[in-house]
Design an enzyme around this catalytic site. Sequence first.
Site, PDB file in Angstrom:
ATOM      1  N   LYS A   1       0.856  -1.209   0.000  1.00  0.00           N
ATOM      2  CA  LYS A   1       0.000   0.000   0.000  1.00  0.00           C
ATOM      3  C   LYS A   1       0.881   1.245   0.000  1.00  0.00           C
ATOM      4  O   LYS A   1       2.055   1.200   0.389  1.00  0.00           O
ATOM      5  CB  LYS A   1      -0.937   0.030   1.209  1.00  0.00           C
ATOM      6  CG  LYS A   1      -0.258   0.120   2.594  1.00  0.00           C
ATOM      7  CD  LYS A   1       0.041   1.521   3.096  1.00  0.00           C
ATOM      8  CE  LYS A   1       0.770   1.489   4.428  1.00  0.00           C
ATOM      9  NZ  LYS A   1       1.529   2.617   4.824  1.00  0.00           N
TER      10      LYS A   1
ATOM     11  N   PRO B   1       9.451  -4.427  -0.839  1.00  0.00           N
ATOM     12  CA  PRO B   1      10.594  -4.073   0.005  1.00  0.00           C
ATOM     13  C   PRO B   1      10.220  -4.135   1.494  1.00  0.00           C
ATOM     14  O   PRO B   1       9.096  -3.807   1.864  1.00  0.00           O
ATOM     15  CB  PRO B   1      10.930  -2.638  -0.412  1.00  0.00           C
ATOM     16  CG  PRO B   1      10.295  -2.440  -1.727  1.00  0.00           C
ATOM     17  CD  PRO B   1       9.136  -3.377  -1.821  1.00  0.00           C
TER      18      PRO B   1
ATOM     19  N   LEU C   1       5.539   0.419   3.238  1.00  0.00           N
ATOM     20  CA  LEU C   1       4.594  -0.069   2.227  1.00  0.00           C
ATOM     21  C   LEU C   1       3.688  -1.180   2.776  1.00  0.00           C
ATOM     22  O   LEU C   1       2.959  -1.823   2.017  1.00  0.00           O
ATOM     23  CB  LEU C   1       5.370  -0.590   1.008  1.00  0.00           C
ATOM     24  CG  LEU C   1       6.249   0.453   0.298  1.00  0.00           C
ATOM     25  CD1 LEU C   1       7.115  -0.199  -0.769  1.00  0.00           C
ATOM     26  CD2 LEU C   1       5.381   1.552  -0.322  1.00  0.00           C
TER      27      LEU C   1
ATOM     28  N   SER D   1       2.344  -6.219   7.116  1.00  0.00           N
ATOM     29  CA  SER D   1       0.912  -6.192   7.460  1.00  0.00           C
ATOM     30  C   SER D   1       0.083  -6.866   6.376  1.00  0.00           C
ATOM     31  O   SER D   1      -0.909  -7.546   6.662  1.00  0.00           O
ATOM     32  CB  SER D   1       0.426  -4.746   7.620  1.00  0.00           C
ATOM     33  OG  SER D   1       1.097  -4.125   8.694  1.00  0.00           O
TER      34      SER D   1
ATOM     35  N   ASP E   1      -2.099  -1.733  10.926  1.00  0.00           N
ATOM     36  CA  ASP E   1      -2.280  -1.588   9.467  1.00  0.00           C
ATOM     37  C   ASP E   1      -2.861  -2.821   8.777  1.00  0.00           C
ATOM     38  O   ASP E   1      -3.086  -2.808   7.573  1.00  0.00           O
ATOM     39  CB  ASP E   1      -0.920  -1.288   8.806  1.00  0.00           C
ATOM     40  CG  ASP E   1      -0.533   0.178   8.949  1.00  0.00           C
ATOM     41  OD1 ASP E   1      -1.415   0.997   9.254  1.00  0.00           O
ATOM     42  OD2 ASP E   1       0.658   0.485   8.760  1.00  0.00           O
TER      43      ASP E   1
HETATM   44  O1  C5P Z   1       0.285  -1.067  15.532  1.00  0.00           O
HETATM   45  P1  C5P Z   1       1.700  -1.219  15.144  1.00  0.00           P
HETATM   46  O2  C5P Z   1       2.388  -2.325  15.873  1.00  0.00           O
HETATM   47  O3  C5P Z   1       1.891  -1.299  13.677  1.00  0.00           O
HETATM   48  O4  C5P Z   1       2.410   0.137  15.587  1.00  0.00           O
HETATM   49  C1  C5P Z   1       3.798   0.232  15.728  1.00  0.00           C
HETATM   50  C2  C5P Z   1       4.136   1.447  16.578  1.00  0.00           C
HETATM   51  O5  C5P Z   1       3.893   2.664  15.850  1.00  0.00           O
HETATM   52  C3  C5P Z   1       3.325   1.588  17.846  1.00  0.00           C
HETATM   53  O6  C5P Z   1       3.896   0.870  18.885  1.00  0.00           O
HETATM   54  C4  C5P Z   1       3.391   3.103  18.084  1.00  0.00           C
HETATM   55  O7  C5P Z   1       4.628   3.452  18.669  1.00  0.00           O
HETATM   56  C5  C5P Z   1       3.370   3.666  16.689  1.00  0.00           C
HETATM   57  N1  C5P Z   1       1.994   4.017  16.255  1.00  0.00           N
HETATM   58  C6  C5P Z   1       1.391   5.158  16.764  1.00  0.00           C
HETATM   59  N2  C5P Z   1       0.116   5.461  16.364  1.00  0.00           N
HETATM   60  C7  C5P Z   1      -0.529   4.698  15.475  1.00  0.00           C
HETATM   61  C8  C5P Z   1       0.071   3.536  14.928  1.00  0.00           C
HETATM   62  C9  C5P Z   1       1.347   3.224  15.351  1.00  0.00           C
HETATM   63  O8  C5P Z   1       1.969   5.882  17.589  1.00  0.00           O
HETATM   64  N3  C5P Z   1      -1.750   5.037  15.092  1.00  0.00           N
END
Ligand code: C5P
Length: 284
Positions: A10, A94, A99, A103, A136
């Site tokens: 994406k 990549p 991208l 996820s 994501d």
């Molecule tokens: O949800 P995910 O594990 O992909 O998020 C990785 C990190 O990115 C989270 O631990 C957070 O630090 C940050 N994040 C955030 N706000 C979001 C999504 C992710 O601060 N909406």
Amino acid sequence: MKINIKAPAKINLSLDALYKREDGYHEVEMVMTTIDLSDRLTMEATEQDEILLDVKAHFIPDDKRNLIYQAAVLLKQRFEVKQGVRIVIDKQIPVSAGLAGGSSDAAATLKGLNELWGLGLSLDQLAELSAEIGSDIAFCLYGGTALATGRGEIITPLPMIPSCWIVLAKPSISVSTPGVYKELDLEKVEHPNTKRLLQGIENQNINEIFAATGNVLESVTLEKNPIVKQIKERMLAFGADAALMSGSGPTVFGLVKQYSRAKRIYNSLRGFCEEVYMVHPWKE
Ligand code: C5P
């Protein structure tokens, strides 16, 4: 039984962070679209009570650090599945690029195993479960063009954006998504005009869409990594109608209406960056 499934990458047409929430995540508004650059996963049920990953790429873990593994464990444990699975992953997207490759692989795993193990879950149910392992994945389950809100897991499907050329360039640096969010100063950023972007998509007006793109995380990644800024400037100098970083980076993409210009940008970046692609918006 064997299932073959595509996991598309994406790009973020917009990424806005509104405020930091008490749970540590940021409340976001993101418009994203899937593109025709995909990993391929093959899943085969096995009688051993095991999840086996066979990743056809280096530097990708084949254990519980991998989101594919986490997605499989989540379904297996939650629905007390006795069967196992062997998943072969052919990586084309990549890695750690902004991208959503990881996820998207996890989303494909949830979809594939739902079918392979006969769980009968709806897309909405899979999306709700997916939020337990990453923000994501829900978007990747729906694909196409969509608005993501909350911490990214609440999805509103939108009409697909009109076709155009998308030139992607990923420099060989890594950025940490939590690190980028941590350094984000919401007082200083320029917020994208999400409303205008949504209207542009509704009206299928490509110029409006291009004009309304924006990503608040550029304020961190571009400043810390001059190469990312240079790629963006190069894309614009070579005629991109818009250029933007995807997710927390470091991939930058140029949006282009004309094939000849897209090709020029692609050629100009190939000497500059190892990973360069020319793709389209795409939905299965
Ligand atoms: O949800 P995910 O594990 O992909 O998020 C990785 C990190 O990115 C989270 O631990 C957070 O630090 C940050 N994040 C955030 N706000 C979001 C999504 C992710 O601060 N909406």
